[in-house]
Design an enzyme around this catalytic site. Sequence first.
Site, PDB file in Angstrom:
ATOM      1  N   ILE A  17      -0.538  -6.695  -0.159  1.00  0.00           N
ATOM      2  CA  ILE A  17       0.663  -6.257  -0.884  1.00  0.00           C
ATOM      3  C   ILE A  17       1.902  -6.774  -0.145  1.00  0.00           C
ATOM      4  CG2 ILE A  17       2.018  -4.206  -1.467  1.00  0.00           C
ATOM      5  CD1 ILE A  17      -0.652  -2.808  -2.153  1.00  0.00           C
ATOM      6  N   ASP A  63       1.368  -3.140  17.044  1.00  0.00           N
ATOM      7  CA  ASP A  63       0.334  -2.165  16.689  1.00  0.00           C
ATOM      8  C   ASP A  63       1.050  -0.839  16.498  1.00  0.00           C
ATOM      9  OD1 ASP A  63      -1.627  -0.257  16.589  1.00  0.00           O
ATOM     10  OD2 ASP A  63      -2.794  -1.064  18.266  1.00  0.00           O
ATOM     11  N   TYR A 154     -10.885   9.099  -1.733  1.00  0.00           N
ATOM     12  CA  TYR A 154      -9.655   8.764  -1.000  1.00  0.00           C
ATOM     13  C   TYR A 154      -9.473   9.734   0.188  1.00  0.00           C
ATOM     14  CZ  TYR A 154      -5.143   6.387  -0.530  1.00  0.00           C
ATOM     15  OH  TYR A 154      -4.084   5.634  -0.083  1.00  0.00           O
ATOM     16  N   LYS A 161      -1.346  10.072   3.068  1.00  0.00           N
ATOM     17  CA  LYS A 161      -0.279   9.573   2.176  1.00  0.00           C
ATOM     18  C   LYS A 161       0.650  10.717   1.752  1.00  0.00           C
ATOM     19  CE  LYS A 161      -1.373   5.124   1.776  1.00  0.00           C
ATOM     20  NZ  LYS A 161      -0.625   4.098   2.513  1.00  0.00           N
ATOM     21  N   LEU A 193      -7.837  -6.750   1.277  1.00  0.00           N
ATOM     22  CA  LEU A 193      -8.821  -6.649   2.355  1.00  0.00           C
ATOM     23  C   LEU A 193      -9.107  -5.183   2.698  1.00  0.00           C
ATOM     24  CD1 LEU A 193     -10.507  -8.354   4.273  1.00  0.00           C
ATOM     25  CD2 LEU A 193      -8.557  -8.450   5.840  1.00  0.00           C
TER      26      LEU A 193
HETATM   27  P1  NDP Z   1      -4.259  -5.237   3.535  1.00  0.00           P
HETATM   28  O1  NDP Z   1      -5.630  -5.127   4.099  1.00  0.00           O
HETATM   29  O2  NDP Z   1      -3.829  -6.531   3.017  1.00  0.00           O
HETATM   30  O3  NDP Z   1      -3.194  -4.722   4.602  1.00  0.00           O
HETATM   31  C1  NDP Z   1      -3.443  -3.672   5.474  1.00  0.00           C
HETATM   32  C2  NDP Z   1      -2.628  -3.965   6.701  1.00  0.00           C
HETATM   33  O4  NDP Z   1      -2.610  -2.844   7.590  1.00  0.00           O
HETATM   34  C3  NDP Z   1      -3.173  -5.140   7.503  1.00  0.00           C
HETATM   35  O5  NDP Z   1      -2.185  -6.137   7.611  1.00  0.00           O
HETATM   36  C4  NDP Z   1      -3.463  -4.526   8.879  1.00  0.00           C
HETATM   37  O6  NDP Z   1      -3.177  -5.423   9.935  1.00  0.00           O
HETATM   38  C5  NDP Z   1      -2.481  -3.386   8.883  1.00  0.00           C
HETATM   39  N1  NDP Z   1      -2.751  -2.373   9.905  1.00  0.00           N
HETATM   40  C6  NDP Z   1      -3.720  -1.426   9.918  1.00  0.00           C
HETATM   41  N2  NDP Z   1      -3.630  -0.694  11.048  1.00  0.00           N
HETATM   42  C7  NDP Z   1      -2.566  -1.179  11.746  1.00  0.00           C
HETATM   43  C8  NDP Z   1      -1.962  -0.850  12.993  1.00  0.00           C
HETATM   44  N3  NDP Z   1      -2.420   0.156  13.766  1.00  0.00           N
HETATM   45  N4  NDP Z   1      -0.884  -1.551  13.409  1.00  0.00           N
HETATM   46  C9  NDP Z   1      -0.399  -2.562  12.654  1.00  0.00           C
HETATM   47  N5  NDP Z   1      -0.929  -2.940  11.476  1.00  0.00           N
HETATM   48  C10 NDP Z   1      -2.000  -2.254  11.029  1.00  0.00           C
HETATM   49  O7  NDP Z   1      -4.197  -4.091   2.413  1.00  0.00           O
HETATM   50  P2  NDP Z   1      -3.089  -3.612   1.380  1.00  0.00           P
HETATM   51  O8  NDP Z   1      -2.097  -4.669   1.159  1.00  0.00           O
HETATM   52  O9  NDP Z   1      -3.860  -3.067   0.261  1.00  0.00           O
HETATM   53  O10 NDP Z   1      -2.429  -2.374   2.143  1.00  0.00           O
HETATM   54  C11 NDP Z   1      -1.038  -2.243   2.375  1.00  0.00           C
HETATM   55  C12 NDP Z   1      -0.565  -0.832   2.061  1.00  0.00           C
HETATM   56  O11 NDP Z   1      -0.679  -0.608   0.667  1.00  0.00           O
HETATM   57  C13 NDP Z   1      -1.354   0.287   2.731  1.00  0.00           C
HETATM   58  O12 NDP Z   1      -0.462   1.305   3.139  1.00  0.00           O
HETATM   59  C14 NDP Z   1      -2.228   0.812   1.602  1.00  0.00           C
HETATM   60  O13 NDP Z   1      -2.608   2.154   1.799  1.00  0.00           O
HETATM   61  C15 NDP Z   1      -1.251   0.659   0.453  1.00  0.00           C
HETATM   62  N6  NDP Z   1      -1.819   0.727  -0.893  1.00  0.00           N
HETATM   63  C16 NDP Z   1      -2.818  -0.141  -1.269  1.00  0.00           C
HETATM   64  C17 NDP Z   1      -3.363  -0.081  -2.540  1.00  0.00           C
HETATM   65  C18 NDP Z   1      -4.447  -0.995  -2.960  1.00  0.00           C
HETATM   66  O14 NDP Z   1      -5.088  -0.728  -3.990  1.00  0.00           O
HETATM   67  N7  NDP Z   1      -4.723  -2.070  -2.265  1.00  0.00           N
HETATM   68  C19 NDP Z   1      -2.879   0.904  -3.520  1.00  0.00           C
HETATM   69  C20 NDP Z   1      -1.797   1.731  -3.044  1.00  0.00           C
HETATM   70  C21 NDP Z   1      -1.311   1.645  -1.771  1.00  0.00           C
HETATM   71  P3  NDP Z   1      -4.356  -6.020  10.872  1.00  0.00           P
HETATM   72  O15 NDP Z   1      -5.464  -6.455   9.931  1.00  0.00           O
HETATM   73  O16 NDP Z   1      -3.674  -7.156  11.578  1.00  0.00           O
HETATM   74  O17 NDP Z   1      -4.749  -4.900  11.748  1.00  0.00           O
HETATM   75  C1  N5H Z   2      -9.789   5.932  -4.151  1.00  0.00           C
HETATM   76  C2  N5H Z   2      -9.737   4.740  -3.598  1.00  0.00           C
HETATM   77  C3  N5H Z   2     -10.956   4.070  -3.062  1.00  0.00           C
HETATM   78  C4  N5H Z   2     -11.511   4.744  -1.790  1.00  0.00           C
HETATM   79  C5  N5H Z   2     -10.553   4.805  -0.641  1.00  0.00           C
HETATM   80  C6  N5H Z   2      -9.953   3.746  -0.088  1.00  0.00           C
HETATM   81  C7  N5H Z   2      -8.923   3.835   0.937  1.00  0.00           C
HETATM   82  C8  N5H Z   2      -8.360   2.770   1.487  1.00  0.00           C
HETATM   83  C9  N5H Z   2      -7.266   2.833   2.483  1.00  0.00           C
HETATM   84  C10 N5H Z   2      -7.538   2.380   3.895  1.00  0.00           C
HETATM   85  C11 N5H Z   2      -6.268   1.744   4.401  1.00  0.00           C
HETATM   86  C12 N5H Z   2      -8.720   1.431   4.013  1.00  0.00           C
HETATM   87  C13 N5H Z   2      -9.190   1.180   5.431  1.00  0.00           C
HETATM   88  O1  N5H Z   2      -8.586   1.597   6.390  1.00  0.00           O
HETATM   89  C14 N5H Z   2     -10.437   0.330   5.569  1.00  0.00           C
HETATM   90  C15 N5H Z   2     -10.919   0.185   7.005  1.00  0.00           C
HETATM   91  O2  N5H Z   2     -11.698   1.294   7.391  1.00  0.00           O
HETATM   92  C16 N5H Z   2     -11.849  -1.063   7.115  1.00  0.00           C
HETATM   93  N1  N5H Z   2     -11.131  -2.295   6.779  1.00  0.00           N
HETATM   94  C17 N5H Z   2     -10.506  -3.044   7.719  1.00  0.00           C
HETATM   95  O3  N5H Z   2     -10.476  -2.746   8.903  1.00  0.00           O
HETATM   96  C18 N5H Z   2      -9.740  -4.253   7.204  1.00  0.00           C
HETATM   97  C19 N5H Z   2     -10.336  -5.495   7.850  1.00  0.00           C
HETATM   98  C20 N5H Z   2      -8.257  -4.063   7.539  1.00  0.00           C
HETATM   99  C21 N5H Z   2      -7.390  -5.200   7.055  1.00  0.00           C
HETATM  100  O4  N5H Z   2      -7.859  -2.858   6.879  1.00  0.00           O
HETATM  101  C22 N5H Z   2      -6.874  -2.089   7.452  1.00  0.00           C
HETATM  102  N2  N5H Z   2      -6.599  -0.959   6.823  1.00  0.00           N
HETATM  103  O5  N5H Z   2      -6.312  -2.438   8.454  1.00  0.00           O
HETATM  104  C23 N5H Z   2      -8.419   4.046  -3.380  1.00  0.00           C
HETATM  105  C24 N5H Z   2      -8.274   2.691  -4.033  1.00  0.00           C
HETATM  106  C25 N5H Z   2      -8.518   2.768  -5.528  1.00  0.00           C
HETATM  107  C26 N5H Z   2      -6.836   2.171  -3.803  1.00  0.00           C
HETATM  108  C27 N5H Z   2      -6.526   1.815  -2.357  1.00  0.00           C
HETATM  109  C28 N5H Z   2      -7.367   0.758  -1.725  1.00  0.00           C
HETATM  110  C29 N5H Z   2      -5.538   2.482  -1.736  1.00  0.00           C
HETATM  111  C30 N5H Z   2      -5.021   2.224  -0.370  1.00  0.00           C
HETATM  112  O6  N5H Z   2      -4.278   3.083   0.148  1.00  0.00           O
HETATM  113  O7  N5H Z   2      -5.278   1.155   0.204  1.00  0.00           O
END
Ligand code: NDP
Ligand code: N5H
Length: 253
Positions: A17, A63, A154, A161, A193
């Site tokens: 995003i 971080d 979730y 959140k 991702l």
């Molecule tokens: P991505 O996987 O693209 O992005 C997640 C990011 O979180 C990565 O760049 C990761 O960086 C970073 N991150 C996690 N932990 C840390 C940390 N401790 N310090 C710094 N960076 C960190 O996923 P999205 O684009 O989906 O997620 C972005 C936001 O959007 C999140 O808040 C997610 O909850 C929210 N969101 C996503 C939805 C979806 O359906 N995808 C829906 C609604 C909200 P790195 O890999 O380098 O650790």
């Molecule tokens: C109801 C749903 C589906 C179930 C819940 C999903 C929640 C996702 C949020 C978090 C951020 C996911 C997460 O932390 C995954 C990690 O344990 C493993 N993944 C990783 O480490 C990757 C490599 C890195 C890039 O991820 C992070 N976070 O750093 C919700 C969905 C329908 C919508 C959604 C996906 C919401 C959301 O908040 O992202």
Amino acid sequence: MSNKTVVVMGVANERSIAWGIAKSLHRHGAKLIFTYRKERSYEKLTKLLADSGIEPRLTVSCDVSDDRSVEAAFARIGSEAGVVHGVVHSLAFADKEELQGEFVNTSRSGYMLAQDASAYSLVAVAREAKKIMTEGGALVTQSYIGAERVVKNYNVMGVAKAALEAGVRYLAEDLGKYGIRVNAVSAGPIRTLAAKGVSGFNEIMSLAESRAPLRKNVDQDEVGDATMFLLSDLSRGITGEVLHVDSGFHILG
Ligand code: NDP
Ligand code: N5H
């Protein structure tokens, strides 16, 4: 946005995003600074920037679970890039095991980790960013409807959140007097991702497609443009708000 410098946190790859937001900000003339955590994200980001012809003002590691890392990142941004007008907080983390089954089984450490990385991180970022946002500006974070309603799987992230959204309101009150606005976008599901491999994601995508008023899912560009709006002066009267960018799904009963 041509006279503005914005820090974008959370690009992991082209599906992020945060990348949709960065592209929109670039189209509208903003100067961009990026933060990343993993080396892998840095490599992806460097390639994405080169491929799309975007020249970042600066890229620094950060971080958000480590106060010293957040302090150092914003101190470096301040000293190398000067005044900042916007910050995009687009990151979250929870252990995969906590994103399935019953919420009642959430462990203490899993709860703390999700809160720390996904909700407290906005407070830490706001505190450090404020020091270099001396001309005012805006912070925007990313949330999900699981903050307001129970969404299967979730779980711990829904509670994180909810804290993030409450944090937006308290920060909006604190920072308003400095001309800094704080808002959230609540996005519909997008295949990124972080979403990869989490239980129930595909079902939720299909549900939005069939039931959301617009009968489609949103994409990174739609969320990117709405976030850009909240960072721009067009939204100068808006703070403490959660703007749903979800094809209208949130209005359904
Ligand atoms: P991505 O996987 O693209 O992005 C997640 C990011 O979180 C990565 O760049 C990761 O960086 C970073 N991150 C996690 N932990 C840390 C940390 N401790 N310090 C710094 N960076 C960190 O996923 P999205 O684009 O989906 O997620 C972005 C936001 O959007 C999140 O808040 C997610 O909850 C929210 N969101 C996503 C939805 C979806 O359906 N995808 C829906 C609604 C909200 P790195 O890999 O380098 O650790
Ligand atoms: C109801 C749903 C589906 C179930 C819940 C999903 C929640 C996702 C949020 C978090 C951020 C996911 C997460 O932390 C995954 C990690 O344990 C493993 N993944 C990783 O480490 C990757 C490599 C890195 C890039 O991820 C992070 N976070 O750093 C919700 C969905 C329908 C919508 C959604 C996906 C919401 C959301 O908040 O992202």
